[in-house]
Design a protein around this motif. Structure first.
Motif: not given
Length: 227
Positions: A110-125, A202-212
Protein backbone atom coordinates in the motif's frame (compact mmCIF):
# COMPACT_ATOMS: atom_id res chain seq x y z
CA UNK A 1 11.18 -20.02 -34.68
CA UNK A 2 10.28 -22.04 -31.60
CA UNK A 3 7.87 -20.52 -29.10
CA UNK A 4 8.51 -21.31 -25.45
CA UNK A 5 6.46 -20.72 -22.33
CA UNK A 6 7.33 -21.08 -18.66
CA UNK A 7 5.38 -23.00 -16.04
CA UNK A 8 4.71 -19.69 -14.28
CA UNK A 9 3.22 -18.21 -17.46
CA UNK A 10 0.99 -21.23 -17.87
CA UNK A 11 -0.15 -20.90 -14.25
CA UNK A 12 -0.98 -17.21 -14.75
CA UNK A 13 -2.90 -17.95 -17.96
CA UNK A 14 -4.95 -20.68 -16.30
CA UNK A 15 -5.66 -18.53 -13.24
CA UNK A 16 -6.89 -15.59 -15.33
CA UNK A 17 -8.89 -17.82 -17.68
CA UNK A 18 -10.78 -19.36 -14.75
CA UNK A 19 -11.30 -15.99 -13.10
CA UNK A 20 -12.76 -14.39 -16.22
CA UNK A 21 -15.93 -16.41 -15.76
CA UNK A 22 -16.08 -15.84 -12.00
CA UNK A 23 -15.33 -12.14 -11.49
CA UNK A 24 -15.82 -10.93 -15.06
CA UNK A 25 -13.42 -10.19 -17.95
CA UNK A 26 -12.74 -6.60 -16.88
CA UNK A 27 -11.44 -7.59 -13.45
CA UNK A 28 -9.48 -10.51 -14.93
CA UNK A 29 -7.88 -8.17 -17.48
CA UNK A 30 -6.85 -5.71 -14.77
CA UNK A 31 -5.47 -8.59 -12.70
CA UNK A 32 -3.29 -9.57 -15.64
CA UNK A 33 -1.94 -6.02 -15.89
CA UNK A 34 -1.37 -5.42 -12.20
CA UNK A 35 -0.64 -8.95 -10.84
CA UNK A 36 -3.25 -8.36 -8.13
CA UNK A 37 -5.43 -11.45 -7.73
CA UNK A 38 -8.62 -11.20 -9.82
CA UNK A 39 -10.89 -11.81 -6.83
CA UNK A 40 -9.00 -9.09 -4.98
CA UNK A 41 -9.38 -6.68 -7.90
CA UNK A 42 -13.14 -7.21 -7.61
CA UNK A 43 -12.94 -6.76 -3.83
CA UNK A 44 -10.97 -3.50 -4.08
CA UNK A 45 -13.40 -2.09 -6.63
CA UNK A 46 -16.48 -3.04 -4.63
CA UNK A 47 -15.11 -1.98 -1.22
CA UNK A 48 -13.74 1.38 -2.36
CA UNK A 49 -17.07 2.17 -4.03
CA UNK A 50 -19.06 1.21 -0.96
CA UNK A 51 -16.76 2.96 1.54
CA UNK A 52 -15.84 6.02 -0.54
CA UNK A 53 -12.13 5.19 -0.54
CA UNK A 54 -9.15 5.75 -2.79
CA UNK A 55 -6.18 3.40 -2.38
CA UNK A 56 -2.92 3.34 -4.33
CA UNK A 57 -0.67 0.28 -4.29
CA UNK A 58 2.64 -0.82 -5.73
CA UNK A 59 2.00 -3.79 -8.00
CA UNK A 60 3.40 -7.19 -7.02
CA UNK A 61 6.10 -8.76 -9.19
CA UNK A 62 5.14 -9.81 -12.70
CA UNK A 63 3.59 -13.26 -12.74
CA UNK A 64 2.56 -13.15 -9.08
CA UNK A 65 -1.11 -13.06 -10.12
CA UNK A 66 -0.94 -16.86 -10.58
CA UNK A 67 -0.33 -17.32 -6.85
CA UNK A 68 -2.36 -14.55 -5.20
CA UNK A 69 -4.94 -16.17 -2.95
CA UNK A 70 -3.24 -19.56 -3.47
CA UNK A 71 0.07 -18.99 -1.61
CA UNK A 72 0.10 -16.85 1.58
CA UNK A 73 1.28 -13.26 1.01
CA UNK A 74 4.69 -12.14 2.23
CA UNK A 75 4.41 -11.02 5.85
CA UNK A 76 6.52 -8.42 7.63
CA UNK A 77 8.34 -11.26 9.44
CA UNK A 78 9.24 -12.89 6.12
CA UNK A 79 11.28 -9.87 5.04
CA UNK A 80 14.41 -10.74 7.07
CA UNK A 81 16.19 -13.72 8.54
CA UNK A 82 17.42 -13.95 12.14
CA UNK A 83 20.69 -12.24 11.19
CA UNK A 84 18.85 -9.28 9.70
CA UNK A 85 19.55 -10.17 6.07
CA UNK A 86 16.83 -9.18 3.60
CA UNK A 87 14.70 -12.01 2.20
CA UNK A 88 13.21 -11.17 -1.19
CA UNK A 89 10.69 -12.89 -3.39
CA UNK A 90 12.10 -14.23 -6.63
CA UNK A 91 10.74 -14.98 -10.07
CA UNK A 92 6.95 -14.69 -10.40
CA UNK A 93 6.81 -13.21 -6.90
CA UNK A 94 7.42 -16.46 -5.01
CA UNK A 95 9.88 -16.67 -2.15
CA UNK A 96 11.00 -19.13 0.51
CA UNK A 97 12.18 -18.08 3.94
CA UNK A 98 15.68 -19.59 4.38
CA UNK A 99 15.14 -20.57 8.02
CA UNK A 100 11.44 -21.31 8.45
CA UNK A 101 10.99 -22.75 4.97
CA UNK A 102 7.56 -21.20 4.41
CA UNK A 103 6.66 -20.21 0.86
CA UNK A 104 5.13 -16.77 0.23
CA UNK A 105 4.08 -14.61 -2.69
CA UNK A 106 4.83 -10.92 -3.28
CA UNK A 107 2.31 -8.96 -1.23
CA UNK A 108 0.34 -5.81 -2.02
CA UNK A 109 2.40 -2.78 -0.93
CA UNK A 110 0.00 0.00 0.00
CA UNK A 111 1.29 3.45 -0.95
CA UNK A 112 -1.50 5.65 0.37
CA UNK A 113 -5.10 5.52 1.56
CA UNK A 114 -7.69 8.29 1.25
CA UNK A 115 -11.36 8.85 2.09
CA UNK A 116 -13.83 10.98 0.15
CA UNK A 117 -14.65 14.32 1.77
CA UNK A 118 -18.32 15.42 1.83
CA UNK A 119 -17.41 18.68 0.11
CA UNK A 120 -15.34 16.94 -2.55
CA UNK A 121 -11.76 15.75 -2.81
CA UNK A 122 -10.03 13.32 -0.46
CA UNK A 123 -8.58 13.36 3.03
CA UNK A 124 -5.62 11.21 4.00
CA UNK A 125 -6.14 8.21 6.23
CA UNK A 126 -2.72 8.04 7.89
CA UNK A 127 -1.80 4.35 7.76
CA UNK A 128 1.44 4.24 9.73
CA UNK A 129 2.68 4.92 13.23
CA UNK A 130 1.49 8.34 14.38
CA UNK A 131 4.88 8.95 16.01
CA UNK A 132 7.30 9.99 13.26
CA UNK A 133 10.35 7.73 12.97
CA UNK A 134 8.85 4.86 14.98
CA UNK A 135 9.21 1.36 13.51
CA UNK A 136 5.68 0.55 14.61
CA UNK A 137 2.86 1.96 16.65
CA UNK A 138 -0.71 3.17 16.75
CA UNK A 139 -2.34 4.28 13.47
CA UNK A 140 -5.06 6.76 12.77
CA UNK A 141 -8.31 5.07 13.86
CA UNK A 142 -10.10 5.65 10.53
CA UNK A 143 -7.16 4.14 8.64
CA UNK A 144 -7.19 1.04 10.84
CA UNK A 145 -10.92 0.60 10.32
CA UNK A 146 -10.62 1.01 6.53
CA UNK A 147 -7.83 -1.58 6.28
CA UNK A 148 -9.79 -3.95 8.54
CA UNK A 149 -12.82 -3.69 6.24
CA UNK A 150 -10.68 -4.17 3.12
CA UNK A 151 -8.92 -7.20 4.59
CA UNK A 152 -12.25 -8.77 5.47
CA UNK A 153 -12.82 -9.37 1.75
CA UNK A 154 -9.30 -9.78 0.34
CA UNK A 155 -7.75 -13.17 -0.31
CA UNK A 156 -4.20 -11.74 -0.15
CA UNK A 157 -4.59 -9.37 2.76
CA UNK A 158 -2.71 -6.10 3.29
CA UNK A 159 0.27 -6.86 5.52
CA UNK A 160 1.50 -3.43 6.62
CA UNK A 161 0.89 0.30 6.54
CA UNK A 162 1.22 2.87 3.78
CA UNK A 163 4.67 3.59 2.36
CA UNK A 164 3.87 7.28 1.83
CA UNK A 165 3.16 7.71 5.54
CA UNK A 166 6.20 5.87 6.90
CA UNK A 167 9.09 7.96 8.20
CA UNK A 168 11.98 5.54 8.83
CA UNK A 169 13.89 5.54 12.13
CA UNK A 170 17.11 7.52 12.25
CA UNK A 171 19.84 5.85 10.20
CA UNK A 172 17.41 3.80 8.08
CA UNK A 173 16.49 4.43 4.46
CA UNK A 174 13.01 4.79 3.02
CA UNK A 175 12.37 2.48 0.04
CA UNK A 176 11.16 5.31 -2.18
CA UNK A 177 9.97 4.51 -5.71
CA UNK A 178 11.74 3.64 -8.94
CA UNK A 179 11.13 5.17 -12.35
CA UNK A 180 9.76 1.88 -13.72
CA UNK A 181 7.69 0.89 -10.65
CA UNK A 182 4.15 -0.18 -11.54
CA UNK A 183 1.14 0.92 -9.50
CA UNK A 184 -2.58 0.18 -9.23
CA UNK A 185 -5.17 2.64 -7.93
CA UNK A 186 -8.76 1.99 -6.91
CA UNK A 187 -10.94 5.08 -6.58
CA UNK A 188 -14.52 4.50 -5.48
CA UNK A 189 -14.89 1.46 -7.70
CA UNK A 190 -12.72 2.63 -10.60
CA UNK A 191 -9.48 0.71 -11.23
CA UNK A 192 -6.51 2.48 -12.86
CA UNK A 193 -3.27 0.84 -13.94
CA UNK A 194 -0.30 3.21 -13.61
CA UNK A 195 2.66 1.72 -15.52
CA UNK A 196 5.45 3.84 -14.00
CA UNK A 197 6.38 6.54 -11.48
CA UNK A 198 5.46 9.39 -13.81
CA UNK A 199 1.96 8.01 -14.31
CA UNK A 200 1.51 7.55 -10.56
CA UNK A 201 2.68 11.09 -9.81
CA UNK A 202 0.27 12.43 -12.42
CA UNK A 203 -2.56 10.42 -10.85
CA UNK A 204 -1.78 11.94 -7.46
CA UNK A 205 -1.92 15.39 -9.04
CA UNK A 206 -5.20 14.64 -10.81
CA UNK A 207 -6.97 13.88 -7.52
CA UNK A 208 -5.16 16.38 -5.29
CA UNK A 209 -3.13 13.80 -3.35
CA UNK A 210 0.15 14.58 -1.62
CA UNK A 211 3.20 13.12 -3.46
CA UNK A 212 6.13 12.63 -1.03
CA UNK A 213 8.91 11.83 -3.54
CA UNK A 214 11.32 13.92 -5.60
CA UNK A 215 11.97 13.56 -9.34
CA UNK A 216 14.35 10.64 -8.69
CA UNK A 217 11.79 8.81 -6.54
CA UNK A 218 13.56 9.51 -3.25
CA UNK A 219 11.31 10.03 -0.24
CA UNK A 220 11.08 13.66 0.91
CA UNK A 221 8.62 14.06 3.77
CA UNK A 222 5.42 12.35 4.91
CA UNK A 223 2.22 14.31 5.11
CA UNK A 224 1.33 15.01 8.74
CA UNK A 225 -1.44 12.95 10.37
CA UNK A 226 -4.70 14.83 10.03
CA UNK A 227 -3.25 16.94 7.23
Amino acid sequence: MTLTVSIAEIAAFQRLSRASGEVGPEDARFAGQSDIGPEDVACFRQATRRLGLLIVMRCPKRGAVAFQGVVPPKRWADGHDSAGHTVKSGESGLGVHPERGNIFVSDYDMMSLWARKPQGGYRKLFASALISGAEGGKWDRDAMEAVRLLNAGLQSKLQHGAQDDFTPPHGHRHPGVKVDTRFAAFREGEASYLPDMAACKAYYGQWGLYWPYNNEGCFTKAMRPGG
